[in-house]
Design a protein around this motif. Structure first.
Motif, short mmCIF file in Angstrom:
data_model
loop_
_atom_site.label_atom_id
_atom_site.label_comp_id
_atom_site.label_asym_id
_atom_site.label_seq_id
_atom_site.Cartn_x
_atom_site.Cartn_y
_atom_site.Cartn_z
N LYS A 1 15.04 -1.37 -6.47
CA LYS A 1 15.11 0.06 -6.10
C LYS A 1 13.99 0.84 -6.78
CE LYS A 1 19.93 0.85 -4.80
NZ LYS A 1 21.13 1.64 -5.03
N ARG A 2 13.70 0.46 -8.02
CA ARG A 2 12.61 1.13 -8.76
C ARG A 2 11.28 0.90 -8.03
NH1 ARG A 2 13.21 2.29 -14.12
NH2 ARG A 2 14.57 0.51 -14.47
N LEU A 3 11.10 -0.33 -7.60
CA LEU A 3 9.87 -0.66 -6.87
C LEU A 3 9.77 0.18 -5.60
CD1 LEU A 3 7.42 -2.51 -6.17
CD2 LEU A 3 9.06 -4.08 -5.15
N SER B 1 2.55 -3.26 -8.25
CA SER B 1 3.80 -3.37 -7.47
C SER B 1 4.19 -4.83 -7.32
CB SER B 1 3.61 -2.74 -6.10
OG SER B 1 3.40 -1.36 -6.25
N PHE C 1 11.11 2.98 -4.97
CA PHE C 1 10.95 4.41 -5.26
C PHE C 1 9.49 4.76 -5.60
CE2 PHE C 1 11.25 8.00 -8.35
CZ PHE C 1 11.66 8.96 -7.43
N PHE C 2 8.83 3.87 -6.37
CA PHE C 2 7.48 4.21 -6.84
C PHE C 2 6.36 3.67 -5.96
CE2 PHE C 2 9.90 4.75 -10.82
CZ PHE C 2 9.53 6.04 -11.10
N ASP C 3 6.63 2.61 -5.25
CA ASP C 3 5.56 2.00 -4.45
C ASP C 3 5.28 2.85 -3.22
OD1 ASP C 3 3.71 0.05 -3.60
OD2 ASP C 3 5.21 -0.67 -2.18
#
Lengths: 281, 286
Positions: free
Chosen positions: A51-53, A27, A55-57
């Motif tokens: 936003k991707r971070l 991350s 969403f997945f973190d």
């Protein structure tokens, strides 16, 4: 001697693991990747990657920083509502008083830029009344001054900057702008006594002369009609012509003062945007 | 033995990396992220993610979502390109619905030409798709020109509860409550201000009548009293007001008609927005 099969197996094994390791990133790396876009002013990509971070973190450790940078990116793109939304999300995930203050100031700055200064004042008041930020009073007053500037209240802006330092650069600037303003009521009152004088006051000499001439002409004809006992003529010329030009002269005086003041404000904001080197909203 | 040892040594590092790291840009994760962005309403980023994976994942739902994203963004050219990809899809009728809606939004004034020129896919059998097409065609006639369509033809595709609304739109379109600019001008030429009154501007009409009448009287009175200079000034002013009153009446009638047109189109726009352009509700996010 190592067989060809063994070599192939080892190469495939190592390449597979290497590829796998390369594709998997932490991350922190994703955060730095997104931040890199932000630093390069590629705000669209920065928002996507932050936003991707988020969403997945699953650790939620980047909820503050990522939302703050998304807010800053949206702000740079002029998407102020989205910016405020993400700053608010960042505010909910702050860990320290400093982060909370920083985020609220960002929300205030966006409200100043989009001229929803009423909201900015409410937020500034809430910060000022919070004892946690008692040592941040200068910064609060600084942004209050900016909010007053965008609310076109230069006198109050000057007072706010003065409370930071009596010779604060922006206090001196706000005073100079305030002194340059034309007084709309004064312009109107001048034109009440001498038609065209309000226009003269605002520097519109031609318009002032024309206004004066019309009022002299129709005033003369009206008075002459009454002197000659032509009461009906006098009443008609007075009401249909003199009165019309007289009221027009008053409206003009006020209009010119307002226009000139708007020009002064725009020039001041242009200067602040392009030449002022201190912190800006 | 070396092989087993190598696997044994490298496996933990692999597992370790999986537990601490994420492949943010794997195809599956890109899809998950795109779905999240789509549901969040961030169509611009969602479509970028979908476009990146569509070559790898052949899925007509993704294609349809791309079409939806482009439609929401108003990028009709890109949306149109995606419709052609859907011919063999189970969702082809949904693609077609969106295609018609986009076409209507893109050029609402000529949508009916699709119908008149038979320039659409008559092979479509699905009733719901054809129904949307016919509704949009009817709306297009109302927006542009009725082209001799009867009220029954225009109203037919709509649900019973909407038919009275469409019927009133049709009546308005057929016989709009316009005011004639020529008549307004002639009326004001005969009786100053009456053209304004005809348009409904009673205050302006009475003012024009009084001012023009007074100036005419002043001119007449001054001529009678041999005050020629003043008389000519009032004559000039009277003529100016009289001409202005005629011109003003004509312009008022034109503005009135423009307002009628604006209100009519505004009503149509409002109706379409309330109906969301007859687009079916898609539930991708629950």
């Amino acid at each position: 001697m190592i067989s060809v099969t063994k070599i192939c197996f080892n190469i495939i094994l190592l390449a597979g693991i290497a590829c796998n390791l390369r594709a998997q990133i932490s991350s922190e790396e994703q955060f730095n990747y997104a931040k890199n876009f932000f630093d390069k002013e590629k705000y669209f990509d920065a928002v996507t990657e932050f936003k991707r971070l988020l969403f997945f973190d699953e650790t939620d450790q980047y909820n503050f920083a990522a939302n703050k940078f998304i807010g800053l990116s949206y702000k740079q793109g002029g998407k102020f509502s989205d910016a405020v939304y993400h700053f608010t999300l960042a505010e909910k995930n702050t860990g320290t008083a400093h982060e909370l203050f920083e985020t609220r100031i960002e929300i205030i700055k966006v409200n100043i830029i989009r001229r929803s200064t009423g909201r900015a004042f409410i937020l500034l008041d809430s910060l000022q009344s919070d004892e946690t930020f008692i040592n941040k009073i200068d910064e609060i007053n600084y942004w209050r001054g900016w909010a007053f500037i965008f609310a076109d209240d230069w006198e109050s802006a000057s007072t706010s900057f003065q409370s930071i330092a009596p010779d604060h650069e922006l206090k001196v600037f706000a005073d100079s702008i305030n002194n340059n303003f034309y007084n709309e009521t004064f312009a109107k009152v001048l034109s009440i006594f001498i038609p065209g004088a309000g226009q003269f006051y605002t520097g519109e000499y031609v318009s002032g002369l024309i206004s004066l001439s019309w009022n002299v002409l129709w005033g003369y004809l009206t008075i002459k009609a009454f002197v000659d006992d032509r009461v009906f003529d006098g009443f008609m010329i007075g009401s249909l012509l003199w009165w019309r030009f007289y009221t027009g002269n008053l409206q003009n005086a006020e209009k010119f003062a307002l226009e000139k003041n708007l020009e002064i404000t725009n020039d001041a904001l242009y200067y602040l945007k392009n030449s002022y080197t201190g912190p800006k909203p | 033995m070396i092989k087993i040892l190598a696997i044994f040594l490298l496996l933990p590092s692999c597992i370790y990396s999986q537990s601490k790291s994420i492949n943010f840009h794997s195809i599956q994760n890109k899809k998950l992220f795109a779905d999240h962005l789509f549901c969040e309403g961030d169509y611009l980023r969602a479509v970028e993610e979908y476009e990146a994976i569509r070559k790898t994942i052949k899925n007509d739902t993704i294609d349809f979502k791309i079409l939806l994203c482009y439609s929401e963004l108003g990028l009709y050219q890109q949306a149109e390109q995606n419709v052609s990809l859907s011919s063999n899809s189970d969702l082809s009728s949904e693609f077609n619905k969106l295609f018609y809606i986009n076409q209507f939004k893109k050029d609402q004034y000529s949508f009916y030409s699709f119908y008149e020129l038979r320039d659409y896919q008559f092979t479509i059998k699905k009733f719901s798709t054809l129904n949307i097409f016919h509704k949009l065609t009817s709306m297009s006639y109302l927006y542009t020109d009725l082209n001799s369509r009867t009220k029954e033809e225009i109203v037919k595709p709509f649900d019973v509860k909407d038919r009275s609304t469409i019927s009133s739109f049709y009546d308005w379109k057929l016989d709009p409550p316009y005011k004639s600019p020529a008549l307004a001008g002639i009326l004001s030429a005969i009786i100053p201000g009456s053209g304004k009154m005809y348009v409904g501007e009673w205050g302006d009409g009475i003012t024009a009548l009084l001012v023009t009448g007074l100036l005419a009287f002043l001119a007449y009175d001054n001529f009678r009293a041999n005050h020629d200079t003043r008389a000519w000034i009032f004559t000039g002013l009277g003529a100016f007001f009289y001409g202005g009153n005629i011109y003003g009446s004509v312009v008022s009638a034109q503005i009135f008609n423009a307002r009628i047109n604006f209100e009519f189109k505004d009503g149509l726009n409002l109706f379409l927005e309330q109906k969301n352009y007859f687009m079916p509700e898609y539930d991708f996010c629950n």
